[in-house]
Design a protein around this motif. Sequence first.
Motif, PDB file in Angstrom:
ATOM      1  N   LEU A   1      -3.865   1.158   6.921  1.00  0.00           N
ATOM      2  CA  LEU A   1      -2.315   0.931   7.695  1.00  0.00           C
ATOM      3  C   LEU A   1      -1.797   1.290   8.520  1.00  0.00           C
ATOM      4  O   LEU A   1      -0.244   0.390   8.675  1.00  0.00           O
ATOM      5  CB  LEU A   1      -1.676   2.389   7.233  1.00  0.00           C
ATOM      6  N   ARG A   2      -2.517   0.337   9.807  1.00  0.00           N
ATOM      7  CA  ARG A   2      -1.577   0.269  11.471  1.00  0.00           C
ATOM      8  C   ARG A   2      -1.410  -0.944  11.057  1.00  0.00           C
ATOM      9  O   ARG A   2      -0.446  -1.772  12.004  1.00  0.00           O
ATOM     10  CB  ARG A   2      -2.789   0.695  12.135  1.00  0.00           C
ATOM     11  N   ARG A   3      -1.588  -1.960  10.366  1.00  0.00           N
ATOM     12  CA  ARG A   3      -1.436  -3.271  10.259  1.00  0.00           C
ATOM     13  C   ARG A   3      -1.040  -3.883   9.002  1.00  0.00           C
ATOM     14  O   ARG A   3      -0.666  -4.996   9.183  1.00  0.00           O
ATOM     15  CB  ARG A   3      -3.243  -3.559   9.781  1.00  0.00           C
TER      16      ARG A   3
ATOM     17  N   LEU B   1       0.721  -1.075   0.160  1.00  0.00           N
ATOM     18  CA  LEU B   1      -0.178  -0.113  -0.243  1.00  0.00           C
ATOM     19  C   LEU B   1       1.311   0.679   0.314  1.00  0.00           C
ATOM     20  O   LEU B   1       2.250   1.019   0.786  1.00  0.00           O
ATOM     21  CB  LEU B   1      -1.359   0.305   0.693  1.00  0.00           C
ATOM     22  N   LEU B   2       0.401   2.022  -0.809  1.00  0.00           N
ATOM     23  CA  LEU B   2       1.119   3.251  -0.548  1.00  0.00           C
ATOM     24  C   LEU B   2       1.221   4.723  -0.206  1.00  0.00           C
ATOM     25  O   LEU B   2      -0.860   4.962  -0.516  1.00  0.00           O
ATOM     26  CB  LEU B   2       1.644   3.727  -2.152  1.00  0.00           C
ATOM     27  N   TRP B   3       1.057   4.830   0.654  1.00  0.00           N
ATOM     28  CA  TRP B   3       0.548   6.605   0.943  1.00  0.00           C
ATOM     29  C   TRP B   3       1.539   7.668   1.004  1.00  0.00           C
ATOM     30  O   TRP B   3       2.454   7.518   0.825  1.00  0.00           O
ATOM     31  CB  TRP B   3       0.813   6.535   2.911  1.00  0.00           C
ATOM     32  N   ARG B   4       0.296   8.546  -0.115  1.00  0.00           N
ATOM     33  CA  ARG B   4       1.828   9.747  -0.869  1.00  0.00           C
ATOM     34  C   ARG B   4       1.149  10.918   0.259  1.00  0.00           C
ATOM     35  O   ARG B   4      -0.404  11.215   0.223  1.00  0.00           O
ATOM     36  CB  ARG B   4       0.837   9.596  -1.832  1.00  0.00           C
TER      37      ARG B   4
ATOM     38  N   ARG C   1       5.872   5.169  14.860  1.00  0.00           N
ATOM     39  CA  ARG C   1       6.211   5.173  16.738  1.00  0.00           C
ATOM     40  C   ARG C   1       4.370   4.700  16.642  1.00  0.00           C
ATOM     41  O   ARG C   1       3.759   5.235  16.433  1.00  0.00           O
ATOM     42  CB  ARG C   1       5.892   6.270  17.144  1.00  0.00           C
ATOM     43  N   GLY C   2       4.260   2.885  16.612  1.00  0.00           N
ATOM     44  CA  GLY C   2       3.182   2.922  17.140  1.00  0.00           C
ATOM     45  C   GLY C   2       1.977   2.712  15.367  1.00  0.00           C
ATOM     46  O   GLY C   2       2.231   2.766  13.947  1.00  0.00           O
ATOM     47  N   ASP C   3       0.989   3.546  16.065  1.00  0.00           N
ATOM     48  CA  ASP C   3       0.125   3.471  15.140  1.00  0.00           C
ATOM     49  C   ASP C   3       0.356   5.290  14.468  1.00  0.00           C
ATOM     50  O   ASP C   3      -1.109   6.165  13.758  1.00  0.00           O
ATOM     51  CB  ASP C   3      -2.033   3.554  15.876  1.00  0.00           C
TER      52      ASP C   3
END
Length: 438
Positions: A408-410, A368-371, A387-389
């Motif tokens: 994205l947290r997973r 997954l791409l976070w832009r 850092r964590g979530d």
Amino acid sequence: MRTVLVTGTGGAGRTTVAAATALAAAREGQRTLLLTADPDGTPEALLGIRSLRSAPGRSADRLPWSVPVELAPGVWAARIITDEWFRSELSALQDRGHGLLDLLGATPLDGEELTALPGVESIALLRALRAAQTAPPGTGWDVLVVDMPPAPDTVALLALPEQLRRYLRRLLPAERQAARALRPMLAQLAGVPMPAQKLYETAERWERELAAVQGVVESEATTVRLVVEPGPLADRALRTARAGLALHGCRVEAVIANRLLPTGTSDPWLAALSGQQQDALKELYEQWAPAVPVRELPHLGRDPHGVGDPRGAEPRPGADGEDGVDDRRAPAGLAALAGAVGAPAARPDRPAPDPWTVEDRLADDGVLLWRLPLPGADRDGLGLVRRGDELIVGVGPFHRVLPLPSALRRCTVSGAGLRDGWLQVRFTPDPDLWPKRL
């Protein structure tokens, strides 16, 4: 309300551009308030008005700025009264916490002995932004133009509400506030008084106020105008400011190239300075236009003084008029710059859309791409920490703690890159956390 924050590099003429912007908005029939936090009297000298003074009466009953002075039809100017606002707020805080002060044996400070502390100017300015949005009916304005500090300080100031809210949530989490009903029993068991209810109420009030200010900063109706006097050193400072503003989601509506010298002169010294400016101006257009317009303001030959002709006379630097009078000797008014600066365009007063996007590339690349848009950033000044979530993003002297979207947290961070002004962070699903297909 339409809000325009005018900032830029140090000494580039921010106050001049802010005043010209306010005049341009008033020409469009908008009731406009020009706010400044500058305490040294420079705005009065520039605007050609008397000293901006506080209103009579109690501080708690007044707005956090001086009595507005009308500059021209439809436009007023005022100064944020930091000292009086600080004394009023601290006195109110002492009243709410008098029980705790008595427990500690502390003596409250008198209002006359209170002096504003360094950094309070930022809090007072944010308070003024909020107060302008909630002015009583019939006393408000259509457009608020704020003469902000230099760009690095402005970025830090606009980031402050979100940062302070995060601190409050960490120091006073919801579960701790929910246990307030148990405090009387705990006080009996411990044998000492527990913190007063008013302290918790104060924290809740701060949370509401900070959330409201953050709403103003993040509204689509709030934009930034960047002022720069083109040159090689200013270019780098402007790119850093652009990256910081983008990191915090602030929208730049225009870049104002100020004090441009005339071209085509026969004077070799002036020609060299003008040529250097034109080279820097070309760089500005390449970096900003057409996404963000670049507006040019000529050098008037002297510092502006007063409004001048509010109907909008155009600047004519360095030219003899038909009557033989040298226009360079005539006082240069701010109205001569209003047309070139332009009035702020109408924008809806609603929360701006989230600039961060998640692109699903699981089928092709397994990620997954976070832009994240970061125009002006460079790789050397970029920092990322998971850092964590949360993802802590650093851009030069600025940083922001971003909560990760739920998907994205997973995932685990598997890489990142900066390309064409976009930070792209790759996330790989964690097999232990990612939902398994049936």
